[in-house]
Design an enzyme around this catalytic site. Structure first.
Site, short mmCIF file in Angstrom:
data_model
loop_
_atom_site.label_atom_id
_atom_site.label_comp_id
_atom_site.label_asym_id
_atom_site.label_seq_id
_atom_site.Cartn_x
_atom_site.Cartn_y
_atom_site.Cartn_z
N SER A 133 -12.84 7.78 22.95
CA SER A 133 -14.02 8.48 22.29
C SER A 133 -15.36 8.49 22.78
O SER A 133 -15.43 8.77 23.88
CB SER A 133 -13.69 7.84 20.86
OG SER A 133 -14.65 8.65 19.66
N THR A 134 -16.39 7.64 22.12
CA THR A 134 -17.49 7.73 22.59
C THR A 134 -17.68 7.08 23.71
O THR A 134 -17.31 6.11 24.36
CB THR A 134 -18.42 6.81 21.48
OG1 THR A 134 -18.10 7.30 20.17
CG2 THR A 134 -19.71 6.89 21.67
N HIS A 161 -11.79 12.41 21.71
CA HIS A 161 -12.24 12.88 20.39
C HIS A 161 -13.33 13.90 20.78
O HIS A 161 -14.52 13.41 21.22
CB HIS A 161 -12.79 11.78 19.45
CG HIS A 161 -11.93 10.78 19.05
ND1 HIS A 161 -12.13 9.59 18.63
CD2 HIS A 161 -10.65 11.04 18.97
CE1 HIS A 161 -10.86 8.74 18.33
NE2 HIS A 161 -10.04 9.69 18.25
N MET A 197 -15.64 4.40 19.72
CA MET A 197 -16.02 3.76 18.27
C MET A 197 -14.79 3.85 17.41
O MET A 197 -14.00 4.77 17.46
CB MET A 197 -17.20 4.65 17.74
CG MET A 197 -17.68 4.04 16.26
SD MET A 197 -18.82 2.44 16.63
CE MET A 197 -19.38 2.22 14.97
#
Length: 358
Positions: free
Chosen positions: A177-178, A203, A296
């Site tokens: 993700s992040t 994501h 995250m």
């Protein structure tokens, strides 16, 4: 508690107003300024530097990407891109992510006020994730082992003549993700064409995954594409789940394929890492290898545990090399990871499974 100090840079007065209202409602966030373009932003930053910048891309006087590059060269700061959900916006946003932006939130061309209010949770979560970012890891680390060069790209082992067309012995499943866009760029660029077949959930909103895959395909030796329903998983090819859809692994005889489906959010995400990992555990078992990278939240932690319980090797990225040590941390806490490795060592870990057989 020290609040996260946020600067909003967007040429739309409505967007600035609504974003400021939404973010200030969160007790952990304080909007210290909201300005119309990067030149105004630089004047304000000379007085008070923000912890996080929420940045539009298309603005007068100076575009967001130019401003972002200037920030990253002078004082690296977490930046969340607030981008229009269009093909053009997606392409430009990929440039911003490559230049060091941490994540994306999207905005439509119409109905901005209602949309931003509806997406308040996503926006505040993106800002909080960005505030935790380790900016020293936004620049990809050097490859740990260099064996030879092919077309100017460092590879971990000598490349085969071409990508194989037979079914892969192992499936590599990756969730992130992040910070994942930079991590995946480093990782996939390091792989030769005889790498195992790879399935990825990053994501990212719809439209953006197609641009992301196209960009990676242009700079990697392996093929990279946005996954389509019933695409085969083959060596030398990475499939990225399309934004706004879930991706599942399935088996047809000796072949592995992906199934692209709609459905509800899982762990607040679509695509969800848990959806991919759980399907991989079910249909590939110990013939799969799971990697959970920077991000995250906890999406993917339980799915990685399912893979581990099914006999698959499972690896989490270590805290030192993560931009945000959230998803790997949760997986480690669940006992889902057999190994914890630096990002720099993960390409060679993937290649360990290129030709292994049970």
């Amino acid at each position: 508690m020290t609040k996260i100090k946020v600067m909003i840079v967007d040429d739309s007065a409505i967007v600035r107003q609504v974003l400021q209202t939404v973010l200030n409602k969160d007790p952990a966030i304080e909007v210290i300024s909201a300005v119309a373009d990067p030149l105004f932003a630089m004047n304000r930053m000379a007085i008070q530097w923000p912890d996080v910048i929420v940045l539009d891309i298309e603005m007068p006087r100076m575009d967001g990407v130019t401003f972002l590059k200037k920030i990253m060269s002078e004082r690296p700061t977490p930046v969340v891109i607030c981008s229009t959900l269009t093909d053009k916006g997606a392409e430009t946003t990929m440039q911003a992510l490559s230049a060091g932006a941490v994540s994306i939130v999207t905005k439509p061309k119409i109905g901005l006020k209602d949309f931003i209010q509806d997406a308040a949770s996503d926006i505040t979560n993106a800002v909080k994730a960005a505030a935790k970012a380790n900016m020293s890891n936004i620049r990809a680390p050097k490859i740990a082992v260099k064996v030879r060069e092919k077309n100017g790209v460092e590879s971990l082992i000598p490349c085969g003549a071409s990508a194989m067309s037979k079914t892969t012995e192992h499936v590599i499943a990756i969730g992130t993700s992040t910070g994942g866009t930079q991590a995946l760029e480093f990782l996939l660029k390091a792989l030769p064409t005889n790498a195992p077949g790879i399935v990825i959930v990053q994501h990212m909103p719809e439209k953006f995954t197609a641009s992301f895959a196209e960009r990676l395909d242009a700079i990697c030796d392996i093929r990279v594409s946005e996954a389509r329903n019933n695409d085969r998983v083959l060596p030398g090819h990475a499939l990225i789940a399309p934004g706004g859809k879930h991706m599942m692994l399935k088996r047809s005889g000796a072949q592995y394929l992906v199934e692209i489906i709609d459905g509800p959010l899982v762990n607040r995400h679509k695509p969800s890492v848990d959806v991919l990992f759980r399907s991989t555990a079910k249909c590939a078992g110990k013939n799969a290898v799971g990697f959970i990278l920077t991000g995250m939240g906890d999406d993917g932690a339980r799915g990685l545990k399912d893979m581990c319980d099914a006999g698959a090797p499972t690896i989490a990225q270590d805290e030192k090399s993560c931009v945000v040590f959230g998803m790997p941390k949760e997986a480690i806490a669940l006992g889902a990871a057999n190994k914890v490795l630096s990002l720099a060592l993960i390409p060679q870990e993937i290649m360990r499974y290129a030709h292994l057989k049970d």
